[in-house]
Motif scaffolding. Structure first.
Motif, PDB file in Angstrom:
ATOM      1  N   HIS A  46     -72.532 -24.738 -12.248  1.00  0.00           N
ATOM      2  CA  HIS A  46     -73.036 -24.439 -10.906  1.00  0.00           C
ATOM      3  C   HIS A  46     -72.355 -25.354  -9.880  1.00  0.00           C
ATOM      4  O   HIS A  46     -71.939 -24.913  -8.795  1.00  0.00           O
ATOM      5  CB  HIS A  46     -74.557 -24.618 -10.886  1.00  0.00           C
ATOM      6  N   GLY A  47     -72.232 -26.637 -10.234  1.00  0.00           N
ATOM      7  CA  GLY A  47     -71.549 -27.569  -9.339  1.00  0.00           C
ATOM      8  C   GLY A  47     -70.108 -27.179  -9.070  1.00  0.00           C
ATOM      9  O   GLY A  47     -69.617 -27.280  -7.939  1.00  0.00           O
ATOM     10  N   ILE A  97     -75.326 -18.117 -11.486  1.00  0.00           N
ATOM     11  CA  ILE A  97     -75.429 -19.394 -12.205  1.00  0.00           C
ATOM     12  C   ILE A  97     -76.551 -20.233 -11.611  1.00  0.00           C
ATOM     13  O   ILE A  97     -77.244 -20.974 -12.325  1.00  0.00           O
ATOM     14  CB  ILE A  97     -74.087 -20.140 -12.164  1.00  0.00           C
ATOM     15  N   GLY A  98     -76.757 -20.123 -10.292  1.00  0.00           N
ATOM     16  CA  GLY A  98     -77.877 -20.837  -9.678  1.00  0.00           C
ATOM     17  C   GLY A  98     -79.212 -20.389 -10.243  1.00  0.00           C
ATOM     18  O   GLY A  98     -80.114 -21.201 -10.494  1.00  0.00           O
ATOM     19  N   ARG A  99     -79.369 -19.057 -10.481  1.00  0.00           N
ATOM     20  CA  ARG A  99     -80.609 -18.560 -11.089  1.00  0.00           C
ATOM     21  C   ARG A  99     -80.744 -19.075 -12.508  1.00  0.00           C
ATOM     22  O   ARG A  99     -81.838 -19.468 -12.954  1.00  0.00           O
ATOM     23  CB  ARG A  99     -80.619 -17.032 -11.084  1.00  0.00           C
ATOM     24  N   ALA A 100     -79.624 -19.121 -13.210  1.00  0.00           N
ATOM     25  CA  ALA A 100     -79.665 -19.628 -14.591  1.00  0.00           C
ATOM     26  C   ALA A 100     -80.078 -21.094 -14.614  1.00  0.00           C
ATOM     27  O   ALA A 100     -80.856 -21.524 -15.486  1.00  0.00           O
ATOM     28  CB  ALA A 100     -78.304 -19.447 -15.250  1.00  0.00           C
ATOM     29  N   ALA A 101     -79.548 -21.889 -13.676  1.00  0.00           N
ATOM     30  CA  ALA A 101     -79.883 -23.312 -13.630  1.00  0.00           C
ATOM     31  C   ALA A 101     -81.363 -23.510 -13.325  1.00  0.00           C
ATOM     32  O   ALA A 101     -82.014 -24.416 -13.870  1.00  0.00           O
ATOM     33  CB  ALA A 101     -79.026 -24.010 -12.581  1.00  0.00           C
ATOM     34  N   ARG A 124     -71.087 -14.206  -5.688  1.00  0.00           N
ATOM     35  CA  ARG A 124     -71.897 -13.577  -6.743  1.00  0.00           C
ATOM     36  C   ARG A 124     -72.072 -14.533  -7.913  1.00  0.00           C
ATOM     37  O   ARG A 124     -73.157 -14.641  -8.491  1.00  0.00           O
ATOM     38  CB  ARG A 124     -71.206 -12.278  -7.200  1.00  0.00           C
ATOM     39  N   ALA A 125     -71.004 -15.292  -8.235  1.00  0.00           N
ATOM     40  CA  ALA A 125     -71.080 -16.247  -9.347  1.00  0.00           C
ATOM     41  C   ALA A 125     -72.119 -17.323  -9.060  1.00  0.00           C
ATOM     42  O   ALA A 125     -72.923 -17.689  -9.941  1.00  0.00           O
ATOM     43  CB  ALA A 125     -69.715 -16.883  -9.574  1.00  0.00           C
ATOM     44  N   GLU A 126     -72.125 -17.824  -7.829  1.00  0.00           N
ATOM     45  CA  GLU A 126     -73.072 -18.899  -7.487  1.00  0.00           C
ATOM     46  C   GLU A 126     -74.505 -18.406  -7.583  1.00  0.00           C
ATOM     47  O   GLU A 126     -75.396 -19.115  -8.080  1.00  0.00           O
ATOM     48  CB  GLU A 126     -72.778 -19.410  -6.078  1.00  0.00           C
ATOM     49  N   LEU A 162     -77.181 -14.505 -17.332  1.00  0.00           N
ATOM     50  CA  LEU A 162     -76.908 -14.895 -15.945  1.00  0.00           C
ATOM     51  C   LEU A 162     -75.758 -15.906 -15.874  1.00  0.00           C
ATOM     52  O   LEU A 162     -74.836 -15.784 -15.050  1.00  0.00           O
ATOM     53  CB  LEU A 162     -78.179 -15.498 -15.326  1.00  0.00           C
ATOM     54  N   HIS A 163     -75.808 -16.912 -16.735  1.00  0.00           N
ATOM     55  CA  HIS A 163     -74.802 -17.969 -16.737  1.00  0.00           C
ATOM     56  C   HIS A 163     -73.417 -17.415 -17.083  1.00  0.00           C
ATOM     57  O   HIS A 163     -72.423 -17.648 -16.373  1.00  0.00           O
ATOM     58  CB  HIS A 163     -75.222 -19.046 -17.738  1.00  0.00           C
ATOM     59  N   LEU A 164     -73.367 -16.627 -18.189  1.00  0.00           N
ATOM     60  CA  LEU A 164     -72.067 -16.137 -18.652  1.00  0.00           C
ATOM     61  C   LEU A 164     -71.475 -15.103 -17.698  1.00  0.00           C
ATOM     62  O   LEU A 164     -70.258 -15.091 -17.446  1.00  0.00           O
ATOM     63  CB  LEU A 164     -72.219 -15.553 -20.056  1.00  0.00           C
TER      64      LEU A 164
END
Length: 663
Positions: free
Chosen positions: A78-79, A61-65, A56-58, A41-43
């Motif tokens: 994410h920030g 990465i938000g799910r990964a966080a 889509r990126a947010e 998810l992050h990558l």
């Protein structure tokens, strides 16, 4: 078949090598198999961010966080994505979480302080800046960011301390110097001026620094230098409305009203919605003798803000036309309703009431002057009570000059009336009036302003005496003379002033510090027709700055300048005692001639001072006075022509009396 970790490794190799399509396809297959795989998810989110697919990126990465709450790098990324999306509040929270997990990251501290400063969260920004300062004490960025945050938080002294450190570490950085200058300006520290000059040296195109230099110079009282700084800002950005406005305000203090009006006019053309600038424009137009244009400017201000009491009051002041006195009072009434606690409005309304001859109301309103911030004269703070007309028998009263010399001369006529009520009168006036005022009947002692005062029981400024006596136009104590020239001084002047034809004293200007003096003073060149009347000996009685008009002025043979020989008002009185006529603008010598009972002609602007009332050619204050009024604003030509014709008739009448043997 590759394991999940092997697939992630292969996908990351593709991503690092720039094979984004292959990496994206493989991350997708991994997530199909394991939808909650945080690394994928992050990558994949980073991959989308790199290609501009921020939403889509947010989400990724938000799910990964959320799945990896202890992964500082995930929260940091994410920030970054949230910040790129403009969601600064959420971005700041992500950076806060990341920094708590990675406290040694200067990049996170800098990102956080930048976001918090932009959002106005200056306490949080200062905390992040302190972290940055701890991590990178030698770079200066932390000191700059901490000082900036403290400045925004209002801790100006602490801000200046850290910003001084920043400029020591980053001496070539204009931003650090500028932040230091702003903190110093808020501290009213004169060092702000050289610091701002350093900013401009490092960044000559910095318009804001030039504006701040002008403000700092203004605050230091260096008005001409401030105007130059504002002009330099306008040279870089001619359309900058705030620079026009600041320059106009500065010129209102440091230059002529006409020049200030011209700049204010440009300011409202650049920013036509600037209500306060329209008001300033109107005030400068009025002071430069353009009342109709001033009224139009105030109308624009009021159209933008109908509740602007200052503009309404200023409109009333600008009307100026004696025929519109009712309109003027209506505006003052409206202004007073809009700002019932504003003493300047009450005072200005009182001036109009006095001009209209409504003395009882006018005297009451005139007392509002004591509450006006910045009024030229301040309450004296006497413990003794103000006398307001009650029983005063057997008591000592201090009467004192409060405003101009003309006011003191006009209202000292009340001193004998006060003495007649059984009081012992002590009179305090400026030193140049002391000798003259000793001639007033009933005054027991005359004291120069600043000298020790004798004991007294009650006190009253001279200008408040008409109120104490309930004066109306019909009850003005107008018996003249109530001042007298010293006989010895008058005798000393007599041989000098003897000769054929009438001897006429001339005064052409008042005190230039007085607001509106340029409107009420005709100046010497405008009065040349008076000097051209043959058979008349004209003596210049002008003292002070008005004498500048003599430089380069070619006077006719019948003109003699006595100004250099006049030391005080007693000298002027001694000269006037030997004259046949005094012609003066609205200034102190006019009052002196009237108080001495000398024939007096006063040359008045279209909108005169209140004491000359309206329309009439005589004055209830001075029986020997004749008033020559402008038929329209600024028309001194008509005034000078009428006075010159009257002077020729005065000469002929005097000659006829001498011929017939009548003295």
């Amino acid at each position: 078949m590759a394991t999940l970790q092997e697939a992630l490794s292969i996908a990351l190799d593709h991503q690092i090598a720039g094979r984004t399509a292959e990496a994206e396809e493989l991350y997708g297959r991994i997530l199909d198999a394991a939808p909650e795989e945080p690394n994928a998810l992050h990558l994949l989110g980073l991959l989308h961010a790199q290609s501009g697919r921020l939403d889509r990126a947010e989400a990724l990465i938000g799910r990964a966080a959320a799945l990896c709450p202890g992964a500082g790098d995930v929260h940091a990324n994410h920030g970054k994505v949230l910040r790129a999306l403009g969601r600064d509040g959420a971005a700041a929270q992500a950076f806060h979480t990341a920094l708590s997990l990675c406290p040694e990251s200067p990049e996170l501290a800098l990102s956080l302080v930048t976001l918090d400063q932009a959002a106005g969260r200056h306490d949080r920004a200062a905390a992040a800046a302190r972290r940055l300062l701890t991590l990178q004490p030698e770079l200066g960025e932390g000191a700059l960011r901490l000082g900036t945050s403290l400045r925004h938080a209002g801790a100006f002294a602490d801000a200046a301390r850290w910003l001084r450190r920043a400029v020591r570490l980053r001496a070539d950085t204009a931003a650090a110097w500028h932040q230091l200058a702003i903190a110093l300006m808020r501290l009213r520290d004169r060092e702000a001026v050289p610091v701002l000059r350093t900013v401009i040296g490092l960044d000559p195109a910095n318009v804001q620094a030039r504006l701040n230099l002008g403000r700092a110079l203004r605050d230091a009282g260096r008005h001409a230098d401030a105007a130059l700084a504002f002009r330099s800002a306008l040279a870089l950005d001619p359309g900058l409305g705030v620079a026009h406005d600041l320059l106009a305000k500065m010129l209102a203090v440091a230059a002529t009203p006409a020049e200030a009006a011209a700049v204010a006019g440009r300011a409202v053309r650049v920013e036509p919605q600037a209500t306060a600038t329209w008001d300033l424009y109107g005030r400068m137009l009025r002071r430069s003798g353009r009342p109709a244009a001033a009224v139009a400017a105030f109308d624009r201000a009021l159209a933008l803000d109908p509740g602007m009491a200052a503009a309404m009051a200023n409109r009333a002041n600008a009307i100026g036309d004696p025929a519109r006195i009712a309109d003027c009072l209506t505006c003052h009434d409206r202004a007073e309703r809009l700002a019932p606690d504003e003493p300047m409005i009450r005072w200005n309304r009182a001036l109009v009431l006095l001009l209209a001859g409504r003395y009882r109301e006018g005297w009451e309103g005139y007392e509002a002057r004591w509450s006006i911030p910045g009024f030229p004269t301040k309450p004296r703070g006497f413990a003794q009570p103000l006398w307001q007309g009650g029983d005063i028998s057997g008591r000592t009263i201090l009467l004192y000059e409060e405003q101009g010399r003309g006011d003191a001369i006009q209202f000292v006529r009340y001193a004998p009336l006060v003495a007649a009520r059984g009081a012992r009168v002590v009179l305090e006036v400026g030193a140049d009036l002391v000798d003259l005022m000793r001639s007033v009947t009933g005054v027991a002692e005359v004291v120069a302003r600043g000298a020790p005062l004798p004991a007294f029981d009650v006190q009253c400024p001279l200008v408040s005496l008409p109120r104490a006596f309930g004066t109306t136009p019909e009850t003005i104590p107008a018996r003249v003379p109530y001042l007298h020239a010293d006989p010895r001084r008058a005798a000393a002047w007599r041989p000098r002033l003897a000769g054929p034809g009438p001897a006429v004293g001339l005064v052409w200007a008042g005190n230039p510090v007085f607001p509106g003096d340029s409107v009420r003073s005709p100046g010497l060149p405008a009065l040349r027709p008076l000097l051209a009347v043959p058979g008349v000996r004209v003596y210049g009685l002008q003292v002070g700055p008005g004498r500048d008009a003599l430089a380069g002025f070619t006077a006719p043979p019948g003109f003699t300048d006595l100004g250099p020989e006049i030391r005080d008002f007693a000298d002027t009185a001694a000269i006037m005692a030997n004259l046949d006529l005094v012609i003066s603008s609205c200034t102190a010598p006019a009052h002196l001639a009237g108080a001495l009972g000398v024939p007096l002609w006063v040359l008045l602007a279209h909108g005169p001072d209140w004491r000359w009332l309206l329309e009439r050619a005589d004055s209830p204050w001075y029986p020997t006075a004749r008033l020559f009024r402008q038929p329209s604003p600024g028309d001194w030509t008509s005034v000078a022509g009428d006075a010159a014709a009257a002077l020729a008739a005065f000469r002929d009448a005097g000659q006829a009396r001498r011929t017939s043997g009548v003295v």
